[in-house]
Scaffold this motif. Structure first.
Motif, PDB file in Angstrom:
ATOM      1  N   THR A   1      30.465   3.397 -22.267  1.00 10.48           N
ATOM      2  CA  THR A   1      29.523   4.470 -22.586  1.00 10.48           C
ATOM      3  C   THR A   1      28.327   4.444 -21.642  1.00 10.48           C
ATOM      4  O   THR A   1      27.692   3.408 -21.471  1.00 10.48           O
ATOM      5  CB  THR A   1      29.024   4.326 -24.042  1.00 10.48           C
ATOM      6  N   ILE A   2      28.045   5.601 -21.071  1.00 10.16           N
ATOM      7  CA  ILE A   2      26.872   5.778 -20.202  1.00 10.16           C
ATOM      8  C   ILE A   2      25.976   6.822 -20.844  1.00 10.16           C
ATOM      9  O   ILE A   2      26.433   7.915 -21.177  1.00 10.16           O
ATOM     10  CB  ILE A   2      27.288   6.251 -18.795  1.00 10.16           C
ATOM     11  N   GLU A   3      24.704   6.465 -21.031  1.00 13.83           N
ATOM     12  CA  GLU A   3      23.700   7.441 -21.461  1.00 13.83           C
ATOM     13  C   GLU A   3      22.864   7.781 -20.243  1.00 13.83           C
ATOM     14  O   GLU A   3      22.339   6.887 -19.576  1.00 13.83           O
ATOM     15  CB  GLU A   3      22.786   6.866 -22.545  1.00 13.83           C
ATOM     16  N   ALA A   4      22.746   9.082 -19.965  1.00  9.48           N
ATOM     17  CA  ALA A   4      21.972   9.532 -18.804  1.00  9.48           C
ATOM     18  C   ALA A   4      20.796  10.377 -19.273  1.00  9.48           C
ATOM     19  O   ALA A   4      20.924  11.181 -20.208  1.00  9.48           O
ATOM     20  CB  ALA A   4      22.862  10.329 -17.865  1.00  9.48           C
ATOM     21  N   TYR A   5      19.662  10.203 -18.590  1.00  5.84           N
ATOM     22  CA  TYR A   5      18.423  10.874 -18.973  1.00  5.84           C
ATOM     23  C   TYR A   5      17.852  11.653 -17.803  1.00  5.84           C
ATOM     24  O   TYR A   5      17.894  11.201 -16.660  1.00  5.84           O
ATOM     25  CB  TYR A   5      17.402   9.835 -19.462  1.00  5.84           C
ATOM     26  N   ASP A   6      17.291  12.828 -18.121  1.00 10.08           N
ATOM     27  CA  ASP A   6      16.670  13.677 -17.111  1.00 10.08           C
ATOM     28  C   ASP A   6      15.433  14.319 -17.733  1.00 10.08           C
ATOM     29  O   ASP A   6      15.362  14.506 -18.951  1.00 10.08           O
ATOM     30  CB  ASP A   6      17.663  14.749 -16.648  1.00 10.08           C
ATOM     31  N   ILE A   7      14.481  14.647 -16.889  1.00 12.90           N
ATOM     32  CA  ILE A   7      13.247  15.331 -17.290  1.00 12.90           C
ATOM     33  C   ILE A   7      13.222  16.677 -16.581  1.00 12.90           C
ATOM     34  O   ILE A   7      13.589  16.779 -15.408  1.00 12.90           O
ATOM     35  CB  ILE A   7      11.994  14.515 -16.884  1.00 12.90           C
ATOM     36  N   SER A   8      12.779  17.704 -17.287  1.00 14.06           N
ATOM     37  CA  SER A   8      12.665  19.031 -16.673  1.00 14.06           C
ATOM     38  C   SER A   8      11.356  19.675 -17.114  1.00 14.06           C
ATOM     39  O   SER A   8      10.994  19.609 -18.283  1.00 14.06           O
ATOM     40  CB  SER A   8      13.853  19.913 -17.099  1.00 14.06           C
ATOM     41  N   HIS A   9      10.653  20.270 -16.149  1.00 15.81           N
ATOM     42  CA  HIS A   9       9.424  20.995 -16.483  1.00 15.81           C
ATOM     43  C   HIS A   9       9.146  22.027 -15.408  1.00 15.81           C
ATOM     44  O   HIS A   9       9.669  21.955 -14.303  1.00 15.81           O
ATOM     45  CB  HIS A   9       8.232  20.047 -16.642  1.00 15.81           C
ATOM     46  N   LEU A  10       8.343  22.990 -15.787  1.00 14.92           N
ATOM     47  CA  LEU A  10       7.888  24.012 -14.841  1.00 14.92           C
ATOM     48  C   LEU A  10       6.392  23.812 -14.694  1.00 14.92           C
ATOM     49  O   LEU A  10       5.640  24.192 -15.584  1.00 14.92           O
ATOM     50  CB  LEU A  10       8.154  25.412 -15.385  1.00 14.92           C
ATOM     51  N   GLY A  11       5.976  23.212 -13.613  1.00 15.51           N
ATOM     52  CA  GLY A  11       4.549  22.973 -13.416  1.00 15.51           C
ATOM     53  C   GLY A  11       3.995  22.095 -14.513  1.00 15.51           C
ATOM     54  O   GLY A  11       4.454  20.988 -14.721  1.00 15.51           O
ATOM     55  N   ASP A  12       3.023  22.631 -15.263  1.00 17.64           N
ATOM     56  CA  ASP A  12       2.371  21.796 -16.274  1.00 17.64           C
ATOM     57  C   ASP A  12       2.723  22.219 -17.701  1.00 17.64           C
ATOM     58  O   ASP A  12       2.037  21.858 -18.638  1.00 17.64           O
ATOM     59  CB  ASP A  12       0.853  21.830 -16.076  1.00 17.64           C
ATOM     60  N   THR A  13       3.808  22.986 -17.858  1.00 19.68           N
ATOM     61  CA  THR A  13       4.162  23.405 -19.215  1.00 19.68           C
ATOM     62  C   THR A  13       5.631  23.133 -19.501  1.00 19.68           C
ATOM     63  O   THR A  13       6.422  22.915 -18.594  1.00 19.68           O
ATOM     64  CB  THR A  13       3.914  24.914 -19.397  1.00 19.68           C
ATOM     65  N   ALA A  14       5.955  23.189 -20.763  1.00 19.57           N
ATOM     66  CA  ALA A  14       7.345  23.150 -21.224  1.00 19.57           C
ATOM     67  C   ALA A  14       8.138  21.946 -20.726  1.00 19.57           C
ATOM     68  O   ALA A  14       9.259  22.087 -20.285  1.00 19.57           O
ATOM     69  CB  ALA A  14       8.059  24.440 -20.830  1.00 19.57           C
ATOM     70  N   GLY A  15       7.522  20.776 -20.803  1.00 16.38           N
ATOM     71  CA  GLY A  15       8.248  19.580 -20.398  1.00 16.38           C
ATOM     72  C   GLY A  15       9.261  19.168 -21.455  1.00 16.38           C
ATOM     73  O   GLY A  15       8.965  19.139 -22.644  1.00 16.38           O
TER      74      GLY A  15
END
Length: 189
Positions: A43-57
């Protein structure tokens, strides 16, 4: 070879499983992971972060078992951390994930390099979680592997290897899942 004909699948109905097992075995070897159990259920758990500038992270977790996505274990995280601090955002997601220590994966995969891995490693150490941790950096694709015994990072360039195909599939899925959630959150504002 990366292309298989329909005849290949007729000759070996388990070809896709064999390919995924080969990719997983190559990842374990390439990253120098000390994983001795059979590959069944890796099992592999993968993590990512996404945001547009300084909002909606947002953050995402995708889970692959034996090279296949298990969408029932996917999770989305609406970030409280001020973005665009990717290091703290990734640390927040991992902290929240580790509120439950049951059902830990065989491997954590982080989208990012030394900075993100350092932030996550501190959280893992604090919770006494021994699950191996690797990061994937783009352009060119490189693995960043934390080595406990040496308390250092090892950077491994990967190119045209079975492991890379697996990692790219997982990274792309984590990225897609995070972006789809960010778009939903952005529309709600």
């Amino acid at each position: 070879k990366h292309f298989h004909t329909p005849d290949d699948y007729l000759k070996n109905p388990n070809l896709i499983d064999d390919i995924y097992n080969q990719q997983t075995a190559d990842l374990i070897k390439t990253a120098g992971l000390d994983f001795k159990a059979s590959l069944a259920g890796f099992t592999i758990e993968a993590y990512d972060i996404s945001h547009l500038g300084d909002t909606a992270g947002v953050g995402s977790r995708v889970v692959f078992i034996d090279g296949r996505p298990d969408k029932s274990k996917y999770r989305r995280y609406r970030l409280k951390t001020a973005v665009p601090d990717d290091y703290q955002a990734m640390a927040e997601v991992i902290k929240r994930r580790l509120k439950k220590l049951d059902d830990l994966p065989d491997l954590f995969l982080i989208d990012g390099g030394k900075g993100q891995l350092s932030a996550v490693k501190k959280i893992l150490d604090k919770r006494k979680v021994k699950t191996p941790l690797i990061g994937l950096v783009k352009n060119p694709d490189r693995l960043v592997v934390w080595r406990d015994q040496k308390h250092s990072f090892r950077i491994i360039r990967i190119k045209n290897q079975p492991a890379l195909l697996l990692l790219q599939r997982i990274r792309n899925e984590a990225h897609r899942f995070a972006n789809s959630y960010r778009k939903i959150i952005s529309r709600l504002k």
